[in-house]
Design a protein around this motif. Structure first.
Motif, PDB file in Angstrom:
ATOM      1  N   PHE A 193       0.773 -16.839  57.361  1.00  0.00           N
ATOM      2  CA  PHE A 193       0.363 -17.536  56.140  1.00  0.00           C
ATOM      3  C   PHE A 193      -1.081 -17.198  55.781  1.00  0.00           C
ATOM      4  CE2 PHE A 193      -1.367 -21.282  53.928  1.00  0.00           C
ATOM      5  CZ  PHE A 193      -0.525 -21.277  52.819  1.00  0.00           C
ATOM      6  N   VAL A 194      -1.964 -17.158  56.778  1.00  0.00           N
ATOM      7  CA  VAL A 194      -3.363 -16.813  56.532  1.00  0.00           C
ATOM      8  C   VAL A 194      -3.481 -15.396  55.967  1.00  0.00           C
ATOM      9  CG1 VAL A 194      -5.583 -16.355  57.660  1.00  0.00           C
ATOM     10  CG2 VAL A 194      -4.319 -18.431  58.208  1.00  0.00           C
ATOM     11  N   ASP A 195      -2.708 -14.453  56.527  1.00  0.00           N
ATOM     12  CA  ASP A 195      -2.727 -13.078  56.028  1.00  0.00           C
ATOM     13  C   ASP A 195      -2.264 -13.013  54.579  1.00  0.00           C
ATOM     14  OD1 ASP A 195      -3.629 -12.213  58.462  1.00  0.00           O
ATOM     15  OD2 ASP A 195      -1.670 -11.529  59.180  1.00  0.00           O
ATOM     16  N   TYR A 196      -1.217 -13.759  54.271  1.00  0.00           N
ATOM     17  CA  TYR A 196      -0.716 -13.763  52.895  1.00  0.00           C
ATOM     18  C   TYR A 196      -1.760 -14.353  51.946  1.00  0.00           C
ATOM     19  CZ  TYR A 196       1.765 -15.143  48.716  1.00  0.00           C
ATOM     20  OH  TYR A 196       2.120 -15.328  47.399  1.00  0.00           O
ATOM     21  N   MET A 197      -2.352 -15.451  52.335  1.00  0.00           N
ATOM     22  CA  MET A 197      -3.370 -16.072  51.485  1.00  0.00           C
ATOM     23  C   MET A 197      -4.545 -15.136  51.262  1.00  0.00           C
ATOM     24  SD  MET A 197      -2.170 -18.986  50.598  1.00  0.00           S
ATOM     25  CE  MET A 197      -3.473 -20.119  50.143  1.00  0.00           C
ATOM     26  N   GLN A 198      -4.922 -14.414  52.302  1.00  0.00           N
ATOM     27  CA  GLN A 198      -6.010 -13.452  52.138  1.00  0.00           C
ATOM     28  C   GLN A 198      -5.631 -12.352  51.156  1.00  0.00           C
ATOM     29  OE1 GLN A 198      -7.599 -11.937  55.827  1.00  0.00           O
ATOM     30  NE2 GLN A 198      -8.715 -10.282  54.818  1.00  0.00           N
ATOM     31  N   SER A 199      -4.356 -11.940  51.192  1.00  0.00           N
ATOM     32  CA  SER A 199      -3.915 -10.861  50.309  1.00  0.00           C
ATOM     33  C   SER A 199      -3.928 -11.262  48.836  1.00  0.00           C
ATOM     34  CB  SER A 199      -2.510 -10.405  50.708  1.00  0.00           C
ATOM     35  OG  SER A 199      -1.532 -11.386  50.352  1.00  0.00           O
ATOM     36  N   ILE A 200      -3.900 -12.589  48.559  1.00  0.00           N
ATOM     37  CA  ILE A 200      -3.951 -13.053  47.166  1.00  0.00           C
ATOM     38  C   ILE A 200      -5.320 -13.633  46.827  1.00  0.00           C
ATOM     39  CG2 ILE A 200      -1.468 -13.484  47.068  1.00  0.00           C
ATOM     40  CD1 ILE A 200      -2.050 -16.466  47.358  1.00  0.00           C
ATOM     41  N   GLY A 201      -6.285 -13.395  47.696  1.00  0.00           N
ATOM     42  CA  GLY A 201      -7.651 -13.782  47.398  1.00  0.00           C
ATOM     43  C   GLY A 201      -8.033 -15.198  47.754  1.00  0.00           C
ATOM     44  N   VAL A 202      -7.276 -15.842  48.638  1.00  0.00           N
ATOM     45  CA  VAL A 202      -7.584 -17.207  49.064  1.00  0.00           C
ATOM     46  C   VAL A 202      -7.954 -17.158  50.549  1.00  0.00           C
ATOM     47  CG1 VAL A 202      -6.734 -19.565  49.324  1.00  0.00           C
ATOM     48  CG2 VAL A 202      -5.996 -18.176  47.376  1.00  0.00           C
ATOM     49  N   SER A 203      -9.178 -17.547  50.867  1.00  0.00           N
ATOM     50  CA  SER A 203      -9.680 -17.424  52.231  1.00  0.00           C
ATOM     51  C   SER A 203      -9.428 -18.696  53.021  1.00  0.00           C
ATOM     52  CB  SER A 203     -11.178 -17.126  52.209  1.00  0.00           C
ATOM     53  OG  SER A 203     -11.669 -16.944  53.521  1.00  0.00           O
ATOM     54  N   LEU A 221      -2.575  -6.176  56.382  1.00  0.00           N
ATOM     55  CA  LEU A 221      -3.848  -6.615  56.936  1.00  0.00           C
ATOM     56  C   LEU A 221      -3.887  -6.471  58.457  1.00  0.00           C
ATOM     57  CD1 LEU A 221      -4.254  -9.873  54.822  1.00  0.00           C
ATOM     58  CD2 LEU A 221      -5.396  -7.690  54.457  1.00  0.00           C
ATOM     59  N   SER A 222      -3.077  -5.580  58.978  1.00  0.00           N
ATOM     60  CA  SER A 222      -2.933  -5.464  60.431  1.00  0.00           C
ATOM     61  C   SER A 222      -4.228  -5.041  61.119  1.00  0.00           C
ATOM     62  CB  SER A 222      -1.828  -4.443  60.760  1.00  0.00           C
ATOM     63  OG  SER A 222      -2.145  -3.173  60.200  1.00  0.00           O
ATOM     64  N   GLU A 223      -5.142  -4.428  60.387  1.00  0.00           N
ATOM     65  CA  GLU A 223      -6.394  -3.991  60.995  1.00  0.00           C
ATOM     66  C   GLU A 223      -7.512  -5.015  60.830  1.00  0.00           C
ATOM     67  OE1 GLU A 223      -7.400  -0.219  59.416  1.00  0.00           O
ATOM     68  OE2 GLU A 223      -5.691   0.813  60.294  1.00  0.00           O
ATOM     69  N   SER A 224      -7.173  -6.171  60.250  1.00  0.00           N
ATOM     70  CA  SER A 224      -8.188  -7.212  60.060  1.00  0.00           C
ATOM     71  C   SER A 224      -8.468  -7.906  61.386  1.00  0.00           C
ATOM     72  CB  SER A 224      -7.734  -8.238  59.021  1.00  0.00           C
ATOM     73  OG  SER A 224      -6.567  -8.891  59.469  1.00  0.00           O
ATOM     74  N   ASN A 225      -9.467  -8.783  61.411  1.00  0.00           N
ATOM     75  CA  ASN A 225      -9.866  -9.460  62.633  1.00  0.00           C
ATOM     76  C   ASN A 225      -8.762 -10.371  63.140  1.00  0.00           C
ATOM     77  OD1 ASN A 225     -12.401  -8.300  62.561  1.00  0.00           O
ATOM     78  ND2 ASN A 225     -13.266  -9.956  61.338  1.00  0.00           N
ATOM     79  N   PRO A 226      -8.571 -10.480  64.454  1.00  0.00           N
ATOM     80  CA  PRO A 226      -7.606 -11.435  65.002  1.00  0.00           C
ATOM     81  C   PRO A 226      -8.097 -12.857  64.817  1.00  0.00           C
ATOM     82  CG  PRO A 226      -8.855 -10.398  66.773  1.00  0.00           C
ATOM     83  CD  PRO A 226      -9.230  -9.678  65.511  1.00  0.00           C
ATOM     84  N   VAL A 227      -7.259 -13.785  65.260  1.00  0.00           N
ATOM     85  CA  VAL A 227      -7.556 -15.192  64.992  1.00  0.00           C
ATOM     86  C   VAL A 227      -8.847 -15.650  65.652  1.00  0.00           C
ATOM     87  CG1 VAL A 227      -6.756 -17.552  65.369  1.00  0.00           C
ATOM     88  CG2 VAL A 227      -5.135 -15.779  64.659  1.00  0.00           C
ATOM     89  N   ASN A 228      -9.023 -15.367  66.935  1.00  0.00           N
ATOM     90  CA  ASN A 228     -10.141 -15.946  67.647  1.00  0.00           C
ATOM     91  C   ASN A 228     -11.506 -15.633  67.051  1.00  0.00           C
ATOM     92  OD1 ASN A 228      -8.531 -17.262  69.431  1.00  0.00           O
ATOM     93  ND2 ASN A 228      -8.640 -15.700  71.018  1.00  0.00           N
ATOM     94  N   PRO A 229     -11.785 -14.359  66.633  1.00  0.00           N
ATOM     95  CA  PRO A 229     -13.078 -14.109  66.030  1.00  0.00           C
ATOM     96  C   PRO A 229     -13.297 -14.883  64.738  1.00  0.00           C
ATOM     97  CG  PRO A 229     -12.130 -12.058  66.784  1.00  0.00           C
ATOM     98  CD  PRO A 229     -11.047 -13.100  66.866  1.00  0.00           C
ATOM     99  N   GLN A 230     -12.240 -15.393  64.135  1.00  0.00           N
ATOM    100  CA  GLN A 230     -12.416 -16.150  62.902  1.00  0.00           C
ATOM    101  C   GLN A 230     -12.977 -17.543  63.175  1.00  0.00           C
ATOM    102  OE1 GLN A 230      -8.720 -16.349  60.864  1.00  0.00           O
ATOM    103  NE2 GLN A 230      -8.637 -14.173  60.416  1.00  0.00           N
ATOM    104  N   LEU A 231     -12.884 -17.991  64.420  1.00  0.00           N
ATOM    105  CA  LEU A 231     -13.318 -19.343  64.734  1.00  0.00           C
ATOM    106  C   LEU A 231     -14.818 -19.346  64.965  1.00  0.00           C
ATOM    107  CD1 LEU A 231     -10.531 -20.338  67.251  1.00  0.00           C
ATOM    108  CD2 LEU A 231     -10.564 -20.643  64.776  1.00  0.00           C
TER     109      LEU A 231
END
Length: 286
Positions: A16-26, A72-82
């Protein structure tokens, strides 16, 4: 940050987070023990995010979510986002995550401290003092005096302690939530603590301590009442502040005790009220 939902599975949450990022919602994920919590970064996108969340609930296996994850497979994993603020209390993280309103108050206090000669110059500090008498409190031409005593500090230790505490804990509120939330806490509790101290002892007082107590009280209550608080402070911090408050009332440490107590109670009350307003079944207002 705005709380949106809890997820049972990390795979679903990340899709869901990946999809939201793809439509411009962080969005950001917080992993707290076995709970996976979703936060929205931009309040202006709240309605869109809720609609997308409802659609995800109806069709979580839709191809649009897998496709977004692949893209978005090359984007940051979950933990670095915290961030450090989400993981728990961290002085280094708090100092790195200081916002513009926190810095503005720091700058004002520093300039006033230097201008008033560490608060010791009577003539220089006079414009910042609280009203001299109760009838003057209704003088709209000097309305700034309700707030400006918070900018006065007397001596280096008074100044450094308050600035350090404001920088850390004010920054936690501003970065964990918003500058407008921190402004509300500052304005409301500066008025409250200054007013209470004046009626107790007159206008010979100053300092940001009442607001600092309010911010810590707010953080402590909010994190206990909200289902997904965007910050954490240890219980020991509140215990330390309560011991310092008690010592003040014994006159072992000469402080503006009533301002501290009023600020603490005001901050706790705001923590209770705003935690209730920010719950998922209510609309956040600030």
């Amino acid at each position: 940050m705005w709380y949106l939902a809890n997820f049972r599975r990390l795979r679903d949450a990340q899709a869901f987070v990946d999809y939201m990022q793809s439509i411009g919602v962080s969005c950001k994920l917080q992993i707290d023990g076995t709970e996976i919590k979703l936060f929205l970064q931009d309040e202006m996108q709240l309605e869109q995010a809720r609609k997308e969340l409802e659609r995800f609930g109806r069709e979580p296996t839709h191809a649009r979510y897998r496709l977004a994850s692949w893209q978005l497979s090359e984007s940051n994993p979950v933990n670095p986002q915290l961030t450090g603020l989400y993981k728990g209390f961290s002085i280094i993280a708090a100092f790195k995550n200081t916002g513009p309103f926190t810095l503005t108050i720091l700058a004002i206090c520093t300039l006033v401290y230097l201008y008033t000669g560490q608060g010791m110059n009577d003539a220089a500090r006079a414009p910042f003092m609280f009203f001299a008498s109760a009838p003057e409190m209704f003088d709209l031409q000097q309305i700034w005096r309700w707030v400006t005593p918070a900018f006065l500090h007397f001596g280096i230790f008074h100044f450094l302690f308050n600035m350090g505490a404001w920088w850390i804990f004010g920054g936690m509120v501003e970065k964990g939530q918003s500058g407008s939330r921190l402004f509300l806490i500052f304005a409301a509790t500066a008025l409250l603590s200054n007013g209470v101290q004046f009626f107790w002892s007159g206008n010979l007082f100053g300092g940001l301590s009442g607001v600092v107590y309010a911010v810590i009280g707010y953080l402590w209550v909010y994190q206990r009442l909200h289902p997904a608080p965007p910050f954490r402070i240890p219980n020991g911090m509140m215990a330390f502040m309560l011991v310092a408050l008690a010592l003040g009332f014994t006159n072992f440490i000469p402080t503006a005790n009533q301002a501290h107590l009023a600020g603490l109670l005001g901050g706790c009350a705001l923590g209770w009220l705003l935690a209730w307003m920010d719950r998922p079944d209510h609309a956040g207002l600030v």
